[in-house]
Design an enzyme around this catalytic site. Structure first.
Site, PDB file in Angstrom:
ATOM      1  N   SER A 185       8.584   3.909  -0.019  1.00 53.34           N
ATOM      2  CA  SER A 185       7.479   3.214  -0.678  1.00 53.34           C
ATOM      3  C   SER A 185       7.557   3.388  -2.189  1.00 53.34           C
ATOM      4  O   SER A 185       7.372   2.444  -2.957  1.00 53.34           O
ATOM      5  CB  SER A 185       6.154   3.762  -0.145  1.00 53.34           C
ATOM      6  OG  SER A 185       5.079   3.056  -0.703  1.00 53.34           O
ATOM      7  N   SER A 245       0.871  -1.165   0.000  1.00 49.12           N
ATOM      8  CA  SER A 245       0.000   0.000   0.000  1.00 49.12           C
ATOM      9  C   SER A 245       0.909   1.216   0.000  1.00 49.12           C
ATOM     10  O   SER A 245       1.795   1.337   0.865  1.00 49.12           O
ATOM     11  CB  SER A 245      -0.904  -0.016   1.232  1.00 49.12           C
ATOM     12  OG  SER A 245      -1.932   0.930   1.068  1.00 49.12           O
ATOM     13  N   GLU A 246       0.733   2.113  -0.963  1.00 49.70           N
ATOM     14  CA  GLU A 246       1.791   3.098  -1.233  1.00 49.70           C
ATOM     15  C   GLU A 246       1.963   4.172  -0.170  1.00 49.70           C
ATOM     16  O   GLU A 246       2.905   4.943  -0.222  1.00 49.70           O
ATOM     17  CB  GLU A 246       1.618   3.719  -2.621  1.00 49.70           C
ATOM     18  CG  GLU A 246       0.356   4.536  -2.846  1.00 49.70           C
ATOM     19  CD  GLU A 246      -0.777   3.695  -3.450  1.00 49.70           C
ATOM     20  OE1 GLU A 246      -0.777   2.456  -3.292  1.00 49.70           O
ATOM     21  OE2 GLU A 246      -1.678   4.299  -4.057  1.00 49.70           O
ATOM     22  N   ASN A 247       1.062   4.219   0.808  1.00 51.29           N
ATOM     23  CA  ASN A 247       1.290   5.149   1.917  1.00 51.29           C
ATOM     24  C   ASN A 247       2.357   4.629   2.875  1.00 51.29           C
ATOM     25  O   ASN A 247       2.726   5.325   3.823  1.00 51.29           O
ATOM     26  CB  ASN A 247      -0.009   5.425   2.685  1.00 51.29           C
ATOM     27  CG  ASN A 247      -0.631   4.177   3.259  1.00 51.29           C
ATOM     28  OD1 ASN A 247      -0.675   3.139   2.613  1.00 51.29           O
ATOM     29  ND2 ASN A 247      -1.089   4.262   4.482  1.00 51.29           N
TER      30      ASN A 247
END
Lengths: 218, 233
Positions: free
Chosen positions: A88, A46-48
């Site tokens: 990320s 999840s890119e956060n």
């Protein structure tokens, strides 16, 4: 019969391989997590800043500091890692994510994708989509084949502002699974009960069909 | 002698020196890991003409969204701003300028800014509106766009634990952009859930070394949840 959103997610899930690190976009792509085939293990990015996204929390586990890129409360699975946003996107831009699944408004026969902006409508932003399409080795685009009005979303050339160029190699729609290469859509599978003629009629871009097109298996 | 003690005792001190037309970089992703009290202090100071650099712009009535109420933001640099009616209004009326920036490019702009790198090449955005008017260069047969980095007059950061020397640890995904933001402020202010004594944080576990931090304040956080999703027991 055209596939439901759940069936589309189910067909995408068949593309997962054991040991894959996968980023799932918002919408249908998110549903893919529900259909990971038995006996394989995938790690969701999840890119956060979360690698190893787990299930939604139980009410008692809800933690404001634990969210996914859709800003939903989530949990971390066993073996997860948490890191900052630059880290990320280093994973994403550096080509370390094995598979990205995302939605789109349009794709075209050259692998271009438009997914973030419709002129005249309010522009909310591209979030991480431009980074994901530029960085992933392997991208599956999942979307309905045509709009509600019957307009094809698989085009000769995208008409909306692009998210990325020449980056999409596979499209899974409610009607078909297609590969994009050499400037054309190649029809590989059709949804059960959907005719090649219907797919041809709803594909505006160049479409190459073999003599026999197998139905998807579920 | 204050030495390395960076703790300030009021929000006024924490944001002292913030003036109209300055650039403020803010950590946070959605409402997760945002320096709530420092944002409120900017509202109270009524500073105007700000350029705010942050992944999102809060929601109506909370987070960076409160700075829209009195039109304090002149320009917003963000990757996604969809959660905010006031934002939409001011954008459409032309009172607010927005520079939409891909999320990874935004993180890298902060990281590079803090690391003394004035610009970097990335494949993200090539062939899209993001690359328009920017330098394109080919490396190993692929096109890359030159993106300038960002440095803020102020950076506002939310930490879980900070020691008095400004060393910080973040908690879970509340980390997000905060470590990048912390490096990229001429004055970096950390609002922490808990301030501890130097030596209490394990040196090898520190996410942001105190060298990047000028001020530390004990914060009060509501920690609002944007989308509460749960599964059944």
């Amino acid at each position: 019969m055209a596939l439901t959103r759940e069936q589309m997610a189910q067909r995408v899930a068949q593309e997962l391989r054991d040991g894959y690190y996968v980023n799932l976009g918002i919408g249908i792509p998110t549903l893919v997590a529900n259909y990971v085939p038995k006996g394989i293990d995938v790690m969701l990015q999840s890119e956060n800043g979360l690698l190893g996204m787990g299930e939604y929390p139980l009410e008692a586990q809800v933690d404001a500091d634990m969210i996914n890129a859709g800003k939903e409360t989530v949990t971390a699975r066993t073996g997860a890692a948490i890191f900052n946003s630059a880290e990320s996107f280093a994973m994403i831009r550096g080509g370390h994510v094995d598979l990205t699944v995302l939605g789109a408004f349009e794709v075209d026969q050259n692998g271009n994708i438009a997914s973030w902006m419709i002129p005249g409508k309010l522009v909310k932003g591209m979030g991480g989509a431009m980074d994901l399409v530029a960085g992933a080795k392997n991208i599956i685009c999942t979307m309905t084949h045509a709009s509600k009005h019957g307009d094809s979303k698989l085009l000769t050339q995208c008409s909306l502002p692009l998210t990325g160029v020449g980056c999409i190699n596979k499209v899974i729609t409610d009607l078909a699974l297609l590969e994009i290469k050499d400037g054309a859509f190649h029809l590989l599978e059709r949804a059960p009960g959907v005719s090649v003629e219907e797919i041809k009629a709803k594909t505006q871009g160049k479409l190459i069909c073999p003599d026999q097109v197998p139905e998807m298996q579920f | 002698m204050a030495g390395f003690n960076k703790v300030v005792n009021s929000y006024g001190e924490a944001m002292a020196g913030l003036e109209d037309n300055m650039t403020v970089i803010a950590g946070g992703f959605g409402l997760c890991g945002i320096p709530e009290g420092l944002i409120k202090e900017i509202k109270n100071k009524a500073t105007r003409g700000l350029t705010v650099v942050s992944n999102n712009c809060g929601v109506d009535g909370f987070g960076l969204g409160i700075l829209l109420e009195d039109k304090q933001i002149h320009k917003m640099v963000a990757s996604y701003v969809g959660e905010n009616a006031l934002f939409e209004q001011q954008l459409l009326s032309g009172e607010l300028e927005v520079e939409l920036t891909p999320q990874g490019t935004l993180a890298e702009k902060m990281r590079a800014g803090g690391a003394g790198i004035p610009a970097f090449y990335t494949a993200t955005g090539v062939g899209t509106v993001v690359a328009e008017g920017k330098d394109i260069k080919q490396f190993a047969g692929r096109d890359y766009v030159l993106e300038p980095s960002i440095v803020g007059d102020f950076a506002i950061v939310k930490a879980w634990k900070a020691d008095r020397y400004g060393n910080c640890i973040y908690r879970h995904t509340a980390m997000n952009f905060n470590p990048m933001a912390a490096t990229a402020g001429k004055i970096t202010v950390v609002e922490a859930e808990e301030i501890v004594e130097p030596g209490e944080l394990e040196p090898s576990q520190i996410h942001t070394p105190g060298i990047y931090v000028q001020r530390v304040i004990q914060g009060q956080f509501e920690k609002r949840i944007e989308k509460r999703t749960v599964r059944g027991a």
